[in-house]
Design a protein around this motif. Structure first.
Motif, PDB file in Angstrom:
ATOM      1  N   TRP A 149       0.674  -1.129  -0.113  1.00 34.66           N
ATOM      2  CA  TRP A 149       0.109  -0.008   0.015  1.00 34.66           C
ATOM      3  C   TRP A 149       0.895   1.294   0.100  1.00 34.66           C
ATOM      4  N   LEU A 150       2.026   1.287   0.942  1.00 34.57           N
ATOM      5  CA  LEU A 150       2.854   2.287   1.091  1.00 34.57           C
ATOM      6  C   LEU A 150       3.563   2.513  -0.377  1.00 34.57           C
ATOM      7  N   GLN A 151       4.048   1.558  -0.990  1.00 36.93           N
ATOM      8  CA  GLN A 151       5.128   1.545  -2.178  1.00 36.93           C
ATOM      9  C   GLN A 151       4.023   2.391  -3.227  1.00 36.93           C
ATOM     10  N   ALA A 152       2.642   1.814  -3.460  1.00 36.86           N
ATOM     11  CA  ALA A 152       1.694   2.605  -4.323  1.00 36.86           C
ATOM     12  C   ALA A 152       1.610   4.117  -4.002  1.00 36.86           C
ATOM     13  N   ALA A 153       1.428   4.308  -2.701  1.00 38.52           N
ATOM     14  CA  ALA A 153       1.008   5.664  -2.112  1.00 38.52           C
ATOM     15  C   ALA A 153       2.393   6.486  -2.505  1.00 38.52           C
ATOM     16  N   PHE A 154       3.453   6.119  -2.411  1.00 43.41           N
ATOM     17  CA  PHE A 154       4.478   6.978  -2.740  1.00 43.41           C
ATOM     18  C   PHE A 154       4.870   6.905  -4.408  1.00 43.41           C
ATOM     19  N   ARG A 155       4.455   5.929  -5.135  1.00 46.88           N
ATOM     20  CA  ARG A 155       4.496   5.883  -6.534  1.00 46.88           C
ATOM     21  C   ARG A 155       3.729   6.926  -7.273  1.00 46.88           C
ATOM     22  N   ASP A 156       2.447   6.850  -6.568  1.00 50.16           N
ATOM     23  CA  ASP A 156       1.398   7.466  -7.367  1.00 50.16           C
ATOM     24  C   ASP A 156       1.454   9.264  -6.693  1.00 50.16           C
ATOM     25  N   GLY A 157       1.936   9.345  -5.512  1.00 53.40           N
ATOM     26  CA  GLY A 157       1.780  10.540  -4.839  1.00 53.40           C
ATOM     27  C   GLY A 157       2.692  11.804  -5.731  1.00 53.40           C
ATOM     28  N   ASP A 158       2.394  13.127  -5.363  1.00 53.31           N
ATOM     29  CA  ASP A 158       2.908  14.299  -5.979  1.00 53.31           C
ATOM     30  C   ASP A 158       3.292  15.277  -4.742  1.00 53.31           C
ATOM     31  N   PRO A 159       4.834  15.131  -4.606  1.00 55.31           N
ATOM     32  CA  PRO A 159       5.218  15.982  -3.508  1.00 55.31           C
ATOM     33  C   PRO A 159       4.958  17.339  -3.531  1.00 55.31           C
ATOM     34  N   SER A 160       4.457  17.674  -4.981  1.00 54.15           N
ATOM     35  CA  SER A 160       4.450  19.035  -4.814  1.00 54.15           C
ATOM     36  C   SER A 160       3.100  19.634  -4.277  1.00 54.15           C
ATOM     37  N   GLU A 161       2.175  18.720  -4.281  1.00 56.06           N
ATOM     38  CA  GLU A 161       0.800  18.860  -3.562  1.00 56.06           C
ATOM     39  C   GLU A 161       0.752  18.210  -2.396  1.00 56.06           C
ATOM     40  N   ASP A 162       1.831  17.435  -1.866  1.00 53.11           N
ATOM     41  CA  ASP A 162       1.590  16.641  -0.687  1.00 53.11           C
ATOM     42  C   ASP A 162       3.160  16.700  -0.198  1.00 53.11           C
ATOM     43  N   PRO A 163       3.382  17.860   0.778  1.00 50.62           N
ATOM     44  CA  PRO A 163       4.826  17.852   1.147  1.00 50.62           C
ATOM     45  C   PRO A 163       5.316  16.923   2.195  1.00 50.62           C
ATOM     46  N   ALA A 164       4.362  16.394   2.761  1.00 48.12           N
ATOM     47  CA  ALA A 164       4.618  15.201   3.818  1.00 48.12           C
ATOM     48  C   ALA A 164       5.106  14.097   3.192  1.00 48.12           C
ATOM     49  N   LEU A 165       4.912  13.670   1.760  1.00 41.90           N
ATOM     50  CA  LEU A 165       5.108  12.598   0.940  1.00 41.90           C
ATOM     51  C   LEU A 165       6.863  12.237   0.949  1.00 41.90           C
ATOM     52  N   VAL A 166       7.641  13.314   0.900  1.00 42.95           N
ATOM     53  CA  VAL A 166       9.049  12.989   0.803  1.00 42.95           C
ATOM     54  C   VAL A 166       9.543  12.574   2.350  1.00 42.95           C
ATOM     55  N   ARG A 167       9.149  13.116   3.313  1.00 45.03           N
ATOM     56  CA  ARG A 167       9.242  12.578   4.697  1.00 45.03           C
ATOM     57  C   ARG A 167       8.753  11.291   4.806  1.00 45.03           C
ATOM     58  N   ASP A 168       7.707  10.896   4.607  1.00 39.40           N
ATOM     59  CA  ASP A 168       7.049   9.804   4.864  1.00 39.40           C
ATOM     60  C   ASP A 168       7.800   8.603   4.054  1.00 39.40           C
ATOM     61  N   ARG A 169       8.063   9.097   2.775  1.00 40.56           N
ATOM     62  CA  ARG A 169       8.807   8.019   1.852  1.00 40.56           C
ATOM     63  C   ARG A 169      10.240   7.469   2.634  1.00 40.56           C
ATOM     64  N   GLU A 170      10.918   8.755   3.177  1.00 43.20           N
ATOM     65  CA  GLU A 170      12.230   8.489   3.682  1.00 43.20           C
ATOM     66  C   GLU A 170      12.116   7.542   4.992  1.00 43.20           C
ATOM     67  N   ARG A 171      10.931   7.978   5.874  1.00 42.13           N
ATOM     68  CA  ARG A 171      10.695   6.836   6.931  1.00 42.13           C
ATOM     69  C   ARG A 171      10.576   5.385   6.451  1.00 42.13           C
ATOM     70  N   PHE A 172       9.746   5.309   5.327  1.00 45.66           N
ATOM     71  CA  PHE A 172       9.406   4.019   4.868  1.00 45.66           C
ATOM     72  C   PHE A 172      10.505   3.220   4.467  1.00 45.66           C
ATOM     73  N   VAL A 173      11.551   3.786   3.689  1.00 47.72           N
ATOM     74  CA  VAL A 173      12.592   3.264   3.436  1.00 47.72           C
ATOM     75  C   VAL A 173      13.519   3.014   4.576  1.00 47.72           C
ATOM     76  N   ALA A 174      13.494   3.777   5.345  1.00 47.64           N
ATOM     77  CA  ALA A 174      14.478   3.498   6.755  1.00 47.64           C
ATOM     78  C   ALA A 174      13.992   2.394   7.597  1.00 47.64           C
ATOM     79  N   LEU A 175      12.518   2.135   7.479  1.00 45.97           N
ATOM     80  CA  LEU A 175      12.085   1.136   8.362  1.00 45.97           C
ATOM     81  C   LEU A 175      12.489  -0.401   7.451  1.00 45.97           C
ATOM     82  N   LEU A 176      12.443  -0.381   6.078  1.00 41.73           N
ATOM     83  CA  LEU A 176      12.708  -1.458   5.380  1.00 41.73           C
ATOM     84  C   LEU A 176      14.258  -1.888   5.704  1.00 41.73           C
TER      85      LEU A 176
END
Length: 242
Positions: free
Chosen positions: A145-172
């Motif tokens: 679910w998160l992979q799809a969210a980061f693939r389809d999301g637009d950081p220009s419209e959702d500034p938290a996307l980059v921060r959340d993606r970094e946390r996602f990768v760090a957890l993995l």
């Protein structure tokens, strides 16, 4: 209870025991910042549970559930969903329900033998098998679910996307060295899908780490080769442009 409180308290759909029901509900779940925060929490909790099983938990020569015989191994696929239906959410999962379920079925079909009452060792091992499978499935659902969210999301419209993606990768990345090797395969592929050759050094370090399971190292080596090819192609293209 079969699962720890940190998993039992997860909200719907993350606490749903049936993977098909969870998948269908997640397909309808909007990838808002609030929902991503819940998904990241579910992933962190699922991974924390799964790493406790250890990298070698799924080796063919490991007998993690000694009370579950060969007959069970062949028949379980036909019975598992019925037990899950008795425990539709993680909070519903308890030992008493497993005992009641075992007492209600023809155990000769599942185990090749019948008992006056289910042996404690069988109840314990079946409970652990069910719980481990649900925690592993939760993590896999969250990753998808998160992979799809980061693939389809637009950081220009959702500034938290980059921060959340970094946390996602760090957890993995934190979990991969400690996960059962089969469960490490999905996160390794996801990290590549999000970073491509930017993750070359990460995959090289994994592949060269003698402390890791050989199959985890082999998968990392596979993606290291892909990243090397990607980087070489990119550098050649950039050199041609110059």
């Amino acid at each position: 209870m079969l699962l720890p409180e940190v998993l039992r308290e997860l909200p719907v759909p993350w606490c749903l025991s049936d993977p098909v029901q969870r998948r269908d509900a997640l397909e309808r779940l909007p990838a808002t910042p609030d929902q991503r925060a819940v998904a990241l929490s579910a992933l962190e909790r699922g991974l924390a549970y799964t790493v406790q099983l250890g990298p070698y938990a799924e080796d063919d020569d490991m007998n993690s559930y000694p009370a579950l015989n060969d007959h069970f191994d062949e028949a379980w696929v036909f019975f598992g969903r019925d037990l899950t239906a008795r425990m539709p959410t993680f909070r519903d999962a308890d030992r008493a329900t497993v005992v009641a379920w075992l007492s209600s079925i023809d155990t000769e079909l599942l185990f090749g033998e019948r008992w006056a009452e289910p042996p404690d060792a069988v109840v314990d091992d079946l409970s652990r098998l069910w719980a481990n499978g649900k925690a592993i499935g939760l993590s896999a659902s969250a990753v998808r679910w998160l992979q799809a969210a980061f693939r389809d999301g637009d950081p220009s419209e959702d500034p938290a996307l980059v921060r959340d993606r970094e946390r996602f990768v760090a957890l993995l990345k934190s979990a991969i060295p400690r996960l059962p090797w089969r469960e490490a395969m999905q996160p390794i592929g996801v990290i590549w899908s999000l970073g491509h050759d930017r993750e070359l050094e990460y995959f090289a370090a994994l592949a060269d780490d003698p402390a890791l399971h050989p199959k985890t190292r082999a998968e990392a080596a596979h993606y290291r080769e892909i990243c090397e090819d990607e980087r070489a192609a990119r550098e050649a293209q950039e050199g041609g442009i110059e």
